[in-house]
Design a protein around this motif. Structure first.
Motif, PDB file in Angstrom:
ATOM      1  N   GLU A 247       4.001  -9.178  -2.140  1.00  0.00           N
ATOM      2  CA  GLU A 247       4.543  -9.653  -3.773  1.00  0.00           C
ATOM      3  C   GLU A 247       6.024  -9.137  -3.925  1.00  0.00           C
ATOM      4  N   ARG A 248       6.673  -9.900  -4.735  1.00  0.00           N
ATOM      5  CA  ARG A 248       8.142  -9.779  -5.062  1.00  0.00           C
ATOM      6  C   ARG A 248       8.074  -8.498  -5.740  1.00  0.00           C
ATOM      7  N   HIS A 249       7.214  -8.230  -6.639  1.00  0.00           N
ATOM      8  CA  HIS A 249       7.320  -6.875  -7.676  1.00  0.00           C
ATOM      9  C   HIS A 249       5.943  -6.126  -7.245  1.00  0.00           C
ATOM     10  N   ASN A 250       6.278  -4.808  -7.125  1.00  0.00           N
ATOM     11  CA  ASN A 250       5.089  -4.007  -6.740  1.00  0.00           C
ATOM     12  C   ASN A 250       4.184  -4.476  -5.923  1.00  0.00           C
ATOM     13  N   PRO A 251       4.470  -4.518  -4.646  1.00  0.00           N
ATOM     14  CA  PRO A 251       3.697  -5.190  -3.568  1.00  0.00           C
ATOM     15  C   PRO A 251       2.549  -4.157  -3.213  1.00  0.00           C
ATOM     16  N   VAL A 252       2.678  -2.649  -3.466  1.00  0.00           N
ATOM     17  CA  VAL A 252       1.555  -1.677  -3.272  1.00  0.00           C
ATOM     18  C   VAL A 252       1.549  -0.796  -4.376  1.00  0.00           C
ATOM     19  N   LEU A 253       0.521  -0.730  -5.087  1.00  0.00           N
ATOM     20  CA  LEU A 253       0.369   0.209  -6.258  1.00  0.00           C
ATOM     21  C   LEU A 253      -0.578   1.359  -5.966  1.00  0.00           C
ATOM     22  N   ILE A 254      -0.002   2.644  -6.305  1.00  0.00           N
ATOM     23  CA  ILE A 254      -0.711   3.682  -5.634  1.00  0.00           C
ATOM     24  C   ILE A 254      -0.480   4.756  -7.119  1.00  0.00           C
ATOM     25  N   PRO A 255      -1.873   4.893  -7.806  1.00  0.00           N
ATOM     26  CA  PRO A 255      -1.861   5.687  -8.798  1.00  0.00           C
ATOM     27  C   PRO A 255      -1.773   7.147  -8.377  1.00  0.00           C
ATOM     28  N   SER A 256      -1.900   7.999  -9.254  1.00  0.00           N
ATOM     29  CA  SER A 256      -1.880   9.690  -8.885  1.00  0.00           C
ATOM     30  C   SER A 256      -3.007   9.994  -8.164  1.00  0.00           C
ATOM     31  N   ILE A 257      -2.948   9.968  -6.965  1.00  0.00           N
ATOM     32  CA  ILE A 257      -3.941  10.529  -5.939  1.00  0.00           C
ATOM     33  C   ILE A 257      -3.633  11.860  -5.598  1.00  0.00           C
ATOM     34  N   SER A 258      -4.898  12.866  -5.500  1.00  0.00           N
ATOM     35  CA  SER A 258      -4.517  14.192  -5.406  1.00  0.00           C
ATOM     36  C   SER A 258      -5.572  14.455  -4.006  1.00  0.00           C
ATOM     37  N   LEU A 259      -4.941  14.951  -2.856  1.00  0.00           N
ATOM     38  CA  LEU A 259      -5.603  15.246  -1.638  1.00  0.00           C
ATOM     39  C   LEU A 259      -5.435  16.607  -1.369  1.00  0.00           C
ATOM     40  N   PRO A 260      -6.678  17.101  -0.798  1.00  0.00           N
ATOM     41  CA  PRO A 260      -6.616  18.590  -0.570  1.00  0.00           C
ATOM     42  C   PRO A 260      -5.660  19.082   0.409  1.00  0.00           C
ATOM     43  N   GLN A 261      -5.008  18.637   1.190  1.00  0.00           N
ATOM     44  CA  GLN A 261      -4.406  19.073   2.599  1.00  0.00           C
ATOM     45  C   GLN A 261      -3.129  18.194   2.361  1.00  0.00           C
ATOM     46  N   PHE A 262      -2.898  17.306   1.852  1.00  0.00           N
ATOM     47  CA  PHE A 262      -1.491  16.463   1.838  1.00  0.00           C
ATOM     48  C   PHE A 262      -1.128  16.164   0.466  1.00  0.00           C
ATOM     49  N   THR A 263       0.093  15.745   0.613  1.00  0.00           N
ATOM     50  CA  THR A 263       0.796  14.962  -0.628  1.00  0.00           C
ATOM     51  C   THR A 263       1.431  13.831  -0.107  1.00  0.00           C
ATOM     52  N   MET A 264       1.613  12.937  -1.004  1.00  0.00           N
ATOM     53  CA  MET A 264       2.113  11.525  -0.626  1.00  0.00           C
ATOM     54  C   MET A 264       3.245  11.219  -1.555  1.00  0.00           C
ATOM     55  N   PRO A 265       4.387  10.635  -1.049  1.00  0.00           N
ATOM     56  CA  PRO A 265       5.549  10.312  -1.734  1.00  0.00           C
ATOM     57  C   PRO A 265       5.315   9.130  -3.113  1.00  0.00           C
ATOM     58  N   ASP A 266       5.937   9.158  -3.866  1.00  0.00           N
ATOM     59  CA  ASP A 266       5.876   7.925  -4.853  1.00  0.00           C
ATOM     60  C   ASP A 266       5.842   6.679  -4.327  1.00  0.00           C
ATOM     61  N   THR A 267       6.681   6.335  -3.298  1.00  0.00           N
ATOM     62  CA  THR A 267       7.073   5.098  -2.868  1.00  0.00           C
ATOM     63  C   THR A 267       6.559   4.888  -1.330  1.00  0.00           C
TER      64      THR A 267
END
Length: 404
Positions: A239-259
């Motif tokens: 998709e041209r706009h926002n191909p992947v949408l990731i809400p605020s996800i909390s993982l116990p041992q990892f962090t994910m970047p915003d993009t």
């Protein structure tokens, strides 16, 4: 306009009434004047105009009613419209929309990641819950309706519509949520655009590089391909706009970047052909707080504890031996526990180097005590023979302390 004659020869026009002028002839008979004649002519003219206006209004009303009746009777209901579109006489759900054309069907893909459950280093996989959306144009499903803009199909009706055969190559296990019904939807727009969405929970493999564990960063690819259609029939696009949408996800041992990183790829399967492919890269940065509290600080304390034996009296052999052996066993147990959650890989990890260094310090402290104990006992042992006494004298040992 209403005209009526009264008994007194009055003429009423609307709310205004008047008497006509009367003239008398030579015989004394009454005759109407010119004004009365003009008034009658005026009355007849307007009655004719009013009649024509009423007739015109009736004709206009009849045309409008006929148009509305024709317009309403010519359009189908939603139920009839759906069945008309998917009628087997002109629609085949087993054939791609542009199968007979010289260009492929463009599939636009969007992914909404609802949750990421776990990232397992031992099995090298992770579980994810996503909403997978696809959009394409099927000219066979075009329709024209004045009030219906979108046709929403029921779960059972989706089986009668052609959908892309997308699949995930890294998938180990997957299922479509079915509480309370299978979580799938399909919308058809007027121009033939089809919107297809489903909620999927799946476990994907991820080839992790653990050389820097537990100070590592993992990148897990997620690929989307077509199983049976080559690039000549189906082509995927993000998709041209926002191909992947990731809400605020909390993982116990990892962090994910915003993009996240998305790209297009291509897979070649030899004689089978070239297949379209989309690639999504999920990055996981490991949090070191757990490992600092559970591995690094305890191992440092164990090494320091092994050095306590240096301040214990040399004659307290049981205490020093117990302390040294206990620290070695503790360090070995902690090293085994740290590696139990990791796969058996052939390369050396950062946690292996740390544990090996700590175990070396603890083991060397035990060897140091053994060496000092041997040297101490050798110096304190009395010399009983002459040859031993001569050797001791040559080394500068006092004769009174060693030769007896």
């Amino acid at each position: 306009m209403r005209w009526m004659h009264s008994t007194e020869s009055e003429i009423e026009i609307g709310l205004i009434s008047f008497k006509p002028c009367i003239d008398y002839d030579k015989n004394g008979a009454q005759t109407h004047s010119i004004k009365e004649k003009a008034l009658k002519s005026y009355e007849g003219h307007y009655l004719e105009v009013w009649t024509r206006i009423q007739l015109l209004w009736k004709m206009i009303l009849m045309v409008v009613l006929c148009f509305q009746f024709y317009h309403s009777s010519g359009e189908l209901s939603r139920h009839d419209l759906i069945h008309q579109l998917i009628d087997e006489s002109h629609y085949d759900p087993l054939i791609a929309p542009n199968y007979e054309d010289d260009f492929p069907t463009n599939i636009s893909v969007q992914m909404l990641i609802k949750n990421i459950h776990s990232l397992d280093e031992l099995h090298m996989d992770f579980s994810v819950d996503i909403i997978f959306r696809q959009r394409w144009t099927d000219k066979r499903l075009k329709f024209n309706h004045s009030t219906v803009r979108i046709l929403e199909l029921d779960q059972k009706m989706i089986e009668r519509i052609w959908v892309p055969d997308s699949f995930f190559p890294q998938e180990k296990r997957a299922e479509i949520h079915d509480v309370t019904v299978p979580n799938r939807l399909l919308h058809i727009y007027r121009n033939g655009t089809v919107f297809y969405s489903m909620r999927i929970e799946m476990t994907l493999s991820c080839a992790m590089a653990l050389q820097n564990y537990p100070l590592d960063r993992q990148v897990c690819p997620v690929s989307i391909e077509s199983y049976s259609y080559t690039r000549e029939n189906i082509d995927f696009y993000w998709e041209r706009h926002n191909p992947v949408l990731i809400p605020s996800i909390s993982l116990p041992q990892f962090t994910m970047p915003d993009t996240v990183k998305t790209s297009a790829c291509s897979t070649e399967y030899g004689e089978v052909g070239d297949f379209a492919c989309l690639l999504l890269e999920l990055q996981f940065d490991r949090n070191t707080g757990y490992y600092i509290a559970q591995i690094f600080i305890p191992s440092i304390l164990i090494v320091i504890l092994s050095w306590v034996s240096f301040w214990v009296d040399i004659d307290a052999i049981p205490a020093r031996v117990s302390l040294g052996v206990l620290t070695v066993l503790t360090m070995t147990t902690q090293s085994s526990g740290a590696r139990s959650a990791l796969p058996r890989v052939s390369y050396i990890k950062a946690i292996d180097v740390w544990m090996a260094v700590c175990l070396t310090f603890v083991f060397m402290a035990l060897l140091e005590f053994a060496y000092i104990n041997v040297v101490s006992r050798r110096n304190s042992k009395p010399i009983r023979t002459a040859s031993q006494c001569d050797k001791a004298l040559n080394k500068g040992v006092s004769k009174t302390k060693t030769c007896k």
